[in-house]
Each structure stands twice: as structure tokens, then as C-alpha cells.
Design a protein around this motif. Structure first.
Motif, PDB file in Angstrom:
ATOM      1  N   CYS A  85      94.596 -98.346   5.464  1.00 54.90           N
ATOM      2  CA  CYS A  85      94.940 -98.737   6.836  1.00 54.90           C
ATOM      3  C   CYS A  85      96.257 -98.139   7.326  1.00 54.90           C
ATOM      4  CB  CYS A  85      94.969-100.264   6.951  1.00 54.90           C
ATOM      5  SG  CYS A  85      93.308-100.968   7.025  1.00 54.90           S
ATOM      6  N   LEU A  86      96.971 -97.434   6.458  1.00 59.81           N
ATOM      7  CA  LEU A  86      98.193 -96.752   6.912  1.00 59.81           C
ATOM      8  C   LEU A  86      97.858 -95.642   7.911  1.00 59.81           C
ATOM      9  CD1 LEU A  86     100.237 -96.482   3.598  1.00 59.81           C
ATOM     10  CD2 LEU A  86     100.702 -97.972   5.552  1.00 59.81           C
ATOM     11  N   CYS A 127      90.970-102.941  10.318  1.00 60.90           N
ATOM     12  CA  CYS A 127      92.098-103.316   9.469  1.00 60.90           C
ATOM     13  C   CYS A 127      92.657-104.697   9.814  1.00 60.90           C
ATOM     14  CB  CYS A 127      93.209-102.266   9.589  1.00 60.90           C
ATOM     15  SG  CYS A 127      92.747-100.672   8.870  1.00 60.90           S
ATOM     16  N   SER A 128      92.028-105.385  10.736  1.00 59.90           N
ATOM     17  CA  SER A 128      92.525-106.705  11.134  1.00 59.90           C
ATOM     18  C   SER A 128      92.261-107.731  10.035  1.00 59.90           C
ATOM     19  CB  SER A 128      91.869-107.154  12.442  1.00 59.90           C
ATOM     20  OG  SER A 128      90.494-107.393  12.213  1.00 59.90           O
ATOM     21  N   ASN A 138      70.393-102.928   7.741  1.00 62.82           N
ATOM     22  CA  ASN A 138      70.351-102.350   6.384  1.00 62.82           C
ATOM     23  C   ASN A 138      71.451-101.324   6.125  1.00 62.82           C
ATOM     24  OD1 ASN A 138      68.151-103.943   5.686  1.00 62.82           O
ATOM     25  ND2 ASN A 138      66.689-102.424   6.412  1.00 62.82           N
ATOM     26  N   LYS A 139      72.553-101.423   6.856  1.00 64.41           N
ATOM     27  CA  LYS A 139      73.720-100.552   6.644  1.00 64.41           C
ATOM     28  C   LYS A 139      74.963-101.430   6.566  1.00 64.41           C
ATOM     29  CE  LYS A 139      72.459 -96.180   7.133  1.00 64.41           C
ATOM     30  NZ  LYS A 139      72.523 -95.299   6.037  1.00 64.41           N
ATOM     31  N   CYS A 140      75.838-101.142   5.623  1.00 63.16           N
ATOM     32  CA  CYS A 140      77.105-101.868   5.534  1.00 63.16           C
ATOM     33  C   CYS A 140      78.014-101.412   6.656  1.00 63.16           C
ATOM     34  CB  CYS A 140      77.778-101.625   4.192  1.00 63.16           C
ATOM     35  SG  CYS A 140      76.913-102.399   2.809  1.00 63.16           S
ATOM     36  N   LYS A 141      78.531-102.368   7.415  1.00 63.28           N
ATOM     37  CA  LYS A 141      79.436-102.106   8.529  1.00 63.28           C
ATOM     38  C   LYS A 141      80.599-103.064   8.423  1.00 63.28           C
ATOM     39  CE  LYS A 141      76.560 -99.305  10.774  1.00 63.28           C
ATOM     40  NZ  LYS A 141      76.790 -97.936  10.948  1.00 63.28           N
ATOM     41  N   ILE A 142      81.649-102.774   9.174  1.00 67.12           N
ATOM     42  CA  ILE A 142      82.799-103.673   9.238  1.00 67.12           C
ATOM     43  C   ILE A 142      82.752-104.388  10.581  1.00 67.12           C
ATOM     44  CG2 ILE A 142      85.303-103.904   9.191  1.00 67.12           C
ATOM     45  CD1 ILE A 142      85.401-101.396   7.462  1.00 67.12           C
ATOM     46  N   ALA A 143      82.696-105.715  10.521  1.00 69.55           N
ATOM     47  CA  ALA A 143      82.745-106.519  11.743  1.00 69.55           C
ATOM     48  C   ALA A 143      84.159-107.061  11.860  1.00 69.55           C
ATOM     49  CB  ALA A 143      81.757-107.681  11.651  1.00 69.55           C
ATOM     50  N   TYR A 144      84.691-107.058  13.061  1.00 72.80           N
ATOM     51  CA  TYR A 144      86.064-107.538  13.276  1.00 72.80           C
ATOM     52  C   TYR A 144      86.144-108.431  14.481  1.00 72.80           C
ATOM     53  CZ  TYR A 144      85.767-103.141  15.874  1.00 72.80           C
ATOM     54  OH  TYR A 144      85.366-102.103  16.677  1.00 72.80           O
TER      55      TYR A 144
END
Length: 144
Positions: A85-86, A127-128, A138-144
Motif C-alpha cells: 500500500c506504499l 488499502c482502507s 468466481n473471482k477474488c476481488k477486494i471490496a472496500y
């Protein structure tokens, strides 16, 4: 009767072939076919390009497998960039935890040896503190 019919058909076909022979031999000029001439360097370049395309296809297949999932528990958030996350939200991604060794292999091929920025890590989007890995279609995702 069958034999007579068969002989009649064979005679008709033979006659057609005999009639077509003069047409075949009436072409006195040869048919020109151009064949590209490749030297050794061009052949090596083509081979290298094919190998690179195969490697990209294999990598795409691995990425597909690494990011595939069936439920939310399959997915984890990992650093896509060595600095995480930098470098901002694009520094992380979500993968299937079972395929972590494949992800490490894919990352080792990138061979990035850059210095990380001397700043605070990003706290936005992926990065939150609320960011979590989920399985979406069927796909890994980032939920924020």
C-alpha cells in the motif's frame, strides 16, 4: 443390371477426364508461387516471439487459477507490489489462498528490485481498514 450401370458410370467419368486433359495441358506458363525467404535471424525472432506468447498464455492461465474462487473464505488480500500500500491501492490484490505458491511464483518472475517510497501507506479503497477479500462471480476481488 448393377454391373452394367456401374460400367456405364465409369465410362462417363473416364470420358470426362479424357475431355479435361487438353484443358489441363493448355496452360503453358507455370503457376507462380511466391515463398517467403527467411534467414536464420528471422526464424530465431519468430521462435522467440512464439515462446513469449506461450509464456504469456501460461501466465494468464495461472492468474486465472490464482484469482478463482467459490466462496469468500477462499480469498485473501496480498501485496501485488513489493511495497504494498506504499504505492497506493494498485499495490494489493485478492487471490485464492490455496494458490499462494503459484502467486509467489508469478511474482518472482517480475523480479522488481525498486526502493519503496518513504511515505505513509495509502488508506484509500483497497488499502482502507474496511477492505476485505470477497468472491465475486468466481473471482477474488477486494471490496472496500
Amino acid at each position: 443390371m448393377k454391373k452394367t450401370l456401374k460400367n456405364l458410370i465409369l465410362c462417363v467419368c473416364t470420358g470426362c477426364v479424357l475431355l479435361l486433359i487438353p484443358i489441363l495441358y493448355s496452360k503453358d506458363a507455370p503457376i507462380e508461387v511466391s515463398v517467403p525467404h527467411l534467414n536464420l535471424q528471422e526464424l530465431e525472432a519468430q521462435e522467440k516471439q512464439q515462446q513469449e506468447e506461450q509464456a504469456r498464455a501460461l501466465e494468464a492461465t495461472r492468474w486465472h487459477r490464482v484469482s478463482s474462487c467459490k466462496r469468500n473464505d477462499d480469498c485473501i488480500i496480498v501485496d501485488l507490489d513489493p511495497c504494498g500500500c506504499l504505492v497506493g491501492p494498485q499495490g494489493v490484490t485478492a487471490i485464492n489462498a490455496l494458490y499462494t505458491p503459484d502467486f509467489v511464483l508469478l511474482q518472482s518472475k517480475k523480479n522488481t528490485t525498486k526502493a519503496c517510497p518513504n511515505k505513509a501507506p495509502s488508506k484509500v479503497r483497497e488499502c482502507s481498514s474496511t477492505a476485505r477479500a470477497v468472491c465475486l462471480k468466481n473471482k477474488c476481488k477486494i471490496a472496500y
